[in-house]
Design an enzyme around this catalytic site. Structure first.
Site, PDB file in Angstrom:
ATOM      1  CD  GLU A 184      -2.948  -0.953  -0.034  1.00 30.02           C
ATOM      2  OE1 GLU A 184      -3.074   0.155  -0.585  1.00 30.02           O
ATOM      3  OE2 GLU A 184      -3.566  -1.963  -0.427  1.00 30.02           O
TER       4      GLU A 184
ATOM      5  CE1 TYR B 181      -7.618   2.067  -0.630  1.00 29.90           C
ATOM      6  CE2 TYR B 181      -5.256   2.094  -0.254  1.00 29.90           C
ATOM      7  CZ  TYR B 181      -6.350   1.592  -0.915  1.00 29.90           C
ATOM      8  OH  TYR B 181      -6.183   0.610  -1.839  1.00 29.90           O
TER       9      TYR B 181
ATOM     10  CG  ASP C  93      -8.910   3.427  -4.406  1.00 33.72           C
ATOM     11  OD1 ASP C  93     -10.139   3.357  -4.657  1.00 33.72           O
ATOM     12  OD2 ASP C  93      -8.087   2.651  -4.908  1.00 33.72           O
TER      13      ASP C  93
END
Length: 240
Positions: free
Chosen positions: A44, A127, A145
């Site tokens: 990520e 997120y 996102d």
């Protein structure tokens, strides 16, 4: 602007169709083959501000060089940056180093298992914390996102909705125990079908029921314009 209540039935139908589509069409990505929170955090952070296809070789090289959070914590920052900096967005090497030190030294190598604790790690925002909770721990945490937001706003006709309302909706559409599938599915649908320009509506699994199609305004607005145009046409008709 908030989101008007959306029926549970509509949310269920939406989630079911998206997950079924993903089972047949989802992207084969290396970070989807693990539930290791370390590997997921690495993916990520590397994915931030970068296209997926560029990240794959960097991700594989990174985990080959630093296979555990302890190995990353021991590594010099400049060495880490030699791996991450060519990907751009050069702050990510420092974030990864600081995150690894926190987990390896203060937490004995164990990642937090709650959203608030995860968000205190360097480089881990809302997120990324949701991604770790859903993909590593299979908890029903939402993610939002650009791709997910685009799918939700188009399907439910929420172009004026503010970010907090979309976050709430991203959580509301998750069937119990299915966040790890639905979150991936929504990302892929936004990246592959419901793209920003020229969305591929004809191949979309949720085309039926979508308020917005092919970049057009919401259906209600289209109906109002058609009705208005029809009224003008009748008013201009010759009198008998």
């Amino acid at each position: 602007m908030g989101v008007q209540p959306i029926s549970a039935g509509r949310r269920r139908r939406f989630a079911r169709r998206v997950v079924a589509w993903y089972a047949l069409n989802g992207r084969d990505l290396p970070w989807r083959k693990t539930t290791d929170p370390y590997a997921i955090v690495v993916s990520e952070i590397l994915l931030q501000q970068t296209q997926v296809r560029r990240v794959i070789p960097f991700y594989e090289r990174f985990l080959s060089t630093y296979p555990t959070v302890e190995a990353l914590a021991r590594a010099p920052l400049e060495e880490i940056r030699q791996v991450t900096d060519p990907l751009g967005y050069k702050v990510r090497g420092r974030w990864l180093k600081e995150m690894a030190l926190e987990v390896a030294e203060a937490r004995s190598g164990y990642f937090p298992r709650t959203l608030p604790e995860l968000r205190r790690l360097k480089g881990v925002g809302r997120y990324t914390a949701g991604a770790v909770m859903s993909f590593a721990f299979h908890e029903d945490a939402p993610i939002l996102d650009t791709n997910v937001a685009r799918v939700l706003t188009r399907y439910f006709g929420l172009q004026q909705a503010r970010r907090p309302a979309l976050w709430a909706l991203a959580g509301d559409v998750i069937p119990r125990g299915e966040a790890h599938r639905l979150n991936q599915a929504l990302m892929d649908l936004g990246a592959m079908v419901c793209v920003a320009r020229r969305p591929r509506c004809s191949t979309c699994p949720v085309q039926r029921g979508c308020v917005t199609t092919a970049g057009s305004p919401p259906a209600a607005a289209r109906r109002r314009r058609r009705a208005a145009a029809s009224g003008r046409s009748r008013s201009r008709s010759p009198q008998s």
